[in-house]
Design a protein around this motif. Structure first.
Motif, PDB file in Angstrom:
ATOM      1  N   ASN A  35       0.828  -1.206   0.000  1.00 12.42           N
ATOM      2  CA  ASN A  35       0.000   0.000   0.000  1.00 12.42           C
ATOM      3  C   ASN A  35       0.864   1.260   0.000  1.00 12.42           C
ATOM      4  OD1 ASN A  35      -3.077  -0.776   1.258  1.00 12.42           O
ATOM      5  ND2 ASN A  35      -1.457  -2.260   1.580  1.00 12.42           N
ATOM      6  N   VAL A  37       0.227   5.036   1.527  1.00  9.57           N
ATOM      7  CA  VAL A  37      -0.628   5.822   2.401  1.00  9.57           C
ATOM      8  C   VAL A  37       0.010   7.191   2.568  1.00  9.57           C
ATOM      9  CG1 VAL A  37      -1.645   6.007   4.716  1.00  9.57           C
ATOM     10  CG2 VAL A  37      -1.372   3.755   3.641  1.00  9.57           C
ATOM     11  N   GLN A  39      -0.120  11.315   4.255  1.00  3.47           N
ATOM     12  CA  GLN A  39      -0.578  12.145   5.362  1.00  3.47           C
ATOM     13  C   GLN A  39      -0.207  13.592   5.067  1.00  3.47           C
ATOM     14  OE1 GLN A  39       1.098  11.241   9.274  1.00  3.47           O
ATOM     15  NE2 GLN A  39      -0.882  11.732  10.202  1.00  3.47           N
ATOM     16  N   LYS A  43      -2.815  16.575   9.048  1.00  2.00           N
ATOM     17  CA  LYS A  43      -4.050  15.847   8.719  1.00  2.00           C
ATOM     18  C   LYS A  43      -3.910  14.355   9.026  1.00  2.00           C
ATOM     19  CE  LYS A  43      -5.933  19.561   6.989  1.00  2.00           C
ATOM     20  NZ  LYS A  43      -7.058  20.253   7.712  1.00  2.00           N
ATOM     21  N   GLY A  44      -4.979  13.612   8.704  1.00  4.48           N
ATOM     22  CA  GLY A  44      -5.000  12.184   8.966  1.00  4.48           C
ATOM     23  C   GLY A  44      -4.427  11.362   7.829  1.00  4.48           C
ATOM     24  N   LEU A  45      -4.656  10.059   7.915  1.00  4.13           N
ATOM     25  CA  LEU A  45      -4.100   9.109   6.963  1.00  4.13           C
ATOM     26  C   LEU A  45      -5.066   8.841   5.822  1.00  4.13           C
ATOM     27  CD1 LEU A  45      -2.779   6.575   9.633  1.00  4.13           C
ATOM     28  CD2 LEU A  45      -1.438   8.293   8.400  1.00  4.13           C
ATOM     29  N   CYS A  47      -5.201   6.192   2.367  1.00  4.95           N
ATOM     30  CA  CYS A  47      -4.620   5.196   1.480  1.00  4.95           C
ATOM     31  C   CYS A  47      -4.876   5.625   0.046  1.00  4.95           C
ATOM     32  CB  CYS A  47      -5.214   3.816   1.741  1.00  4.95           C
ATOM     33  SG  CYS A  47      -4.571   2.536   0.631  1.00  4.95           S
ATOM     34  N   TYR A  50      -3.174   0.587  -3.576  1.00  4.03           N
ATOM     35  CA  TYR A  50      -2.557  -0.673  -3.161  1.00  4.03           C
ATOM     36  C   TYR A  50      -2.531  -1.630  -4.341  1.00  4.03           C
ATOM     37  CZ  TYR A  50      -7.309  -2.615  -2.134  1.00  4.03           C
ATOM     38  OH  TYR A  50      -8.619  -3.049  -2.188  1.00  4.03           O
ATOM     39  N   TYR A  59      -5.875  -0.840  -6.527  1.00  4.02           N
ATOM     40  CA  TYR A  59      -6.854   0.116  -6.005  1.00  4.02           C
ATOM     41  C   TYR A  59      -6.243   1.518  -6.062  1.00  4.02           C
ATOM     42  CZ  TYR A  59      -8.948   3.082  -2.442  1.00  4.02           C
ATOM     43  OH  TYR A  59      -9.490   4.146  -1.772  1.00  4.02           O
ATOM     44  N   TYR A  95       3.868   7.198   2.789  1.00  4.48           N
ATOM     45  CA  TYR A  95       4.381   5.988   3.412  1.00  4.48           C
ATOM     46  C   TYR A  95       4.032   4.776   2.549  1.00  4.48           C
ATOM     47  CZ  TYR A  95       4.347   8.721   7.808  1.00  4.48           C
ATOM     48  OH  TYR A  95       4.549   9.661   8.799  1.00  4.48           O
ATOM     49  N   LYS A  99       0.508  -5.043   3.801  1.00  4.95           N
ATOM     50  CA  LYS A  99      -0.781  -5.530   4.269  1.00  4.95           C
ATOM     51  C   LYS A  99      -0.594  -6.837   5.021  1.00  4.95           C
ATOM     52  CE  LYS A  99      -5.307  -7.089   2.662  1.00  4.95           C
ATOM     53  NZ  LYS A  99      -6.142  -7.366   1.472  1.00  4.95           N
ATOM     54  N   GLY A 103      -6.336  -7.300   6.624  1.00  9.58           N
ATOM     55  CA  GLY A 103      -6.253  -6.009   5.966  1.00  9.58           C
ATOM     56  C   GLY A 103      -5.561  -4.940   6.781  1.00  9.58           C
ATOM     57  N   SER A 104      -4.970  -5.306   7.892  1.00  9.82           N
ATOM     58  CA  SER A 104      -4.200  -4.329   8.655  1.00  9.82           C
ATOM     59  C   SER A 104      -2.873  -4.066   7.956  1.00  9.82           C
ATOM     60  CB  SER A 104      -3.953  -4.849  10.078  1.00  9.82           C
ATOM     61  OG  SER A 104      -3.210  -6.067  10.040  1.00  9.82           O
ATOM     62  N   LEU A 105      -2.231  -3.000   8.354  1.00 14.95           N
ATOM     63  CA  LEU A 105      -0.942  -2.612   7.777  1.00 14.95           C
ATOM     64  C   LEU A 105       0.100  -2.722   8.876  1.00 14.95           C
ATOM     65  CD1 LEU A 105      -2.239   0.495   5.797  1.00 14.95           C
ATOM     66  CD2 LEU A 105      -1.933  -1.853   4.971  1.00 14.95           C
ATOM     67  N   TRP A 108       5.511  -0.390   8.234  1.00 15.65           N
ATOM     68  CA  TRP A 108       5.496   0.900   7.569  1.00 15.65           C
ATOM     69  C   TRP A 108       6.929   1.383   7.342  1.00 15.65           C
ATOM     70  CZ3 TRP A 108       0.884   4.206   7.207  1.00 15.65           C
ATOM     71  CH2 TRP A 108      -0.286   3.579   7.666  1.00 15.65           C
TER      72      TRP A 108
ATOM     73  N   HIS B  36      -8.845  -2.125  12.641  1.00 15.98           N
ATOM     74  CA  HIS B  36      -7.459  -2.116  13.097  1.00 15.98           C
ATOM     75  C   HIS B  36      -7.143  -0.732  13.677  1.00 15.98           C
ATOM     76  CE1 HIS B  36      -7.628  -5.536  10.409  1.00 15.98           C
ATOM     77  NE2 HIS B  36      -7.886  -4.713   9.388  1.00 15.98           N
ATOM     78  N   TYR B  38      -4.003   2.076  14.990  1.00 19.40           N
ATOM     79  CA  TYR B  38      -2.614   2.491  14.854  1.00 19.40           C
ATOM     80  C   TYR B  38      -2.311   3.599  15.859  1.00 19.40           C
ATOM     81  CZ  TYR B  38      -3.261   0.032  10.504  1.00 19.40           C
ATOM     82  OH  TYR B  38      -3.563  -0.941   9.575  1.00 19.40           O
ATOM     83  N   TYR B  89      -5.429   6.097  15.232  1.00 12.45           N
ATOM     84  CA  TYR B  89      -6.290   5.987  14.056  1.00 12.45           C
ATOM     85  C   TYR B  89      -6.920   4.599  13.990  1.00 12.45           C
ATOM     86  CZ  TYR B  89      -3.919  10.156  12.269  1.00 12.45           C
ATOM     87  OH  TYR B  89      -3.416  11.423  12.100  1.00 12.45           O
ATOM     88  N   TYR B  93     -12.207  -1.443   5.958  1.00  7.96           N
ATOM     89  CA  TYR B  93     -12.436  -1.438   4.530  1.00  7.96           C
ATOM     90  C   TYR B  93     -13.910  -1.140   4.289  1.00  7.96           C
ATOM     91  CZ  TYR B  93      -7.869  -3.431   3.543  1.00  7.96           C
ATOM     92  OH  TYR B  93      -6.510  -3.622   3.432  1.00  7.96           O
TER      93      TYR B  93
END
Lengths: 118, 110
Positions: A35, A37, A39, A43-45, A47, A50, A59, A95, A99, A103-105, A108, B36, B38, B89, B93
């Motif tokens: 993936n 990702v 930022q 701000k936030g994250l 994606c 991937y 995607y 970043y 995966k 589906g967690s990452l 990094w 998940h 983080y 965070y 999906y």
């Protein structure tokens, strides 16, 4: 140990292009979806893209569709992000991430900074 | 605007318990996708804290726990410590297999 290392960030003018690279080591790279990702400052994250193990599944977030292209070279343990038609709102730390279960990452990189400004 | 909704900030004193909520919809968390969590310390990359709703990767203290119910999830931190101060965070999906994140929650240890 397992790690991901990004490179290729920098300062680019609006409308310009950059190619980010991410090299993995310490694990079997071809066994994992990869993936990208980003930022934005403060701000936030998000994606942005991937790719599956062989590249058959890709995607893109709507925000980058048609401008960014993800690719990978399993022989080089690397994933890439070609970024064209860059805009100011693409300014961010980018970043790469591996995966993992469900589906967690789980792994990094340290990130590479992309700044789009005239 | 993020797909998953988190409170912008939470706070607690050392030793206390805090929880961070993550609210989704029937198109993401409610569709059965795992949640998940983080932790992102200032100036660093995010670190996986909880995967698959309630599983901790090796090395994550058992002070951190996760839960999921219907269209929401929660992260609980027991025995709050000063070095827990970070941004947190949630991630899941959606039905189009887009990766979705919450907007992040800043935890302040008083």
């Amino acid at each position: 140990q397992e790690q991901l290392v990004e490179s290729g960030g920098g300062l680019v003018r609006p409308g310009g292009s950059l190619r980010l690279s991410c090299e993995g080591s310490g694990f079997i790279f071809s066994d994992y979806y990869m993936n990208w990702v980003r930022q934005a400052p403060g701000k936030g994250l998000e994606c942005v893209s991937y790719m599956s193990l062989s590249g058959s599944t890709i995607y893109y977030a709507d925000s980058v569709k048609g401008r960014f292209t993800i690719s990978r070279d399993n022989a080089k343990n690397s994933v890439y992000l070609q970024m064209n038609s860059l805009r100011a709102d693409d300014t961010a730390v980018y970043y790469c991430a591996r995966k993992y279960s469900g589906g967690s990452l789980d792994l990094w990189g340290q990130g590479t900074v992309v700044t789009v400004s005239s | 605007q993020s797909v998953l909704t988190q409170p912008p900030s939470v706070s607690g004193a050392p030793g206390q318990r805090v929880t961070i909520s993550c609210t989704g919809s029937s198109s993401d968390i409610g569709a059965g996708y795992d949640v998940h969590w983080y932790q992102q310390l200032p100036g660093t990359a995010p670190k996986l804290l909880i995967y698959g709703n309630n599983n901790r990767p090796s090395g994550v203290p058992d002070r951190f726990s996760g839960s999921k119910s219907a269209t929401s999830a929660s992260l609980a931190i027991n025995g709050l410590q000063a070095d827990d101060e970070a941004d947190y965070y949630c991630q899941s999906y959606d039905s189009s297999l887009s990766v979705v994140f919450g907007g992040g929650t800043k935890l302040t240890v008083l």
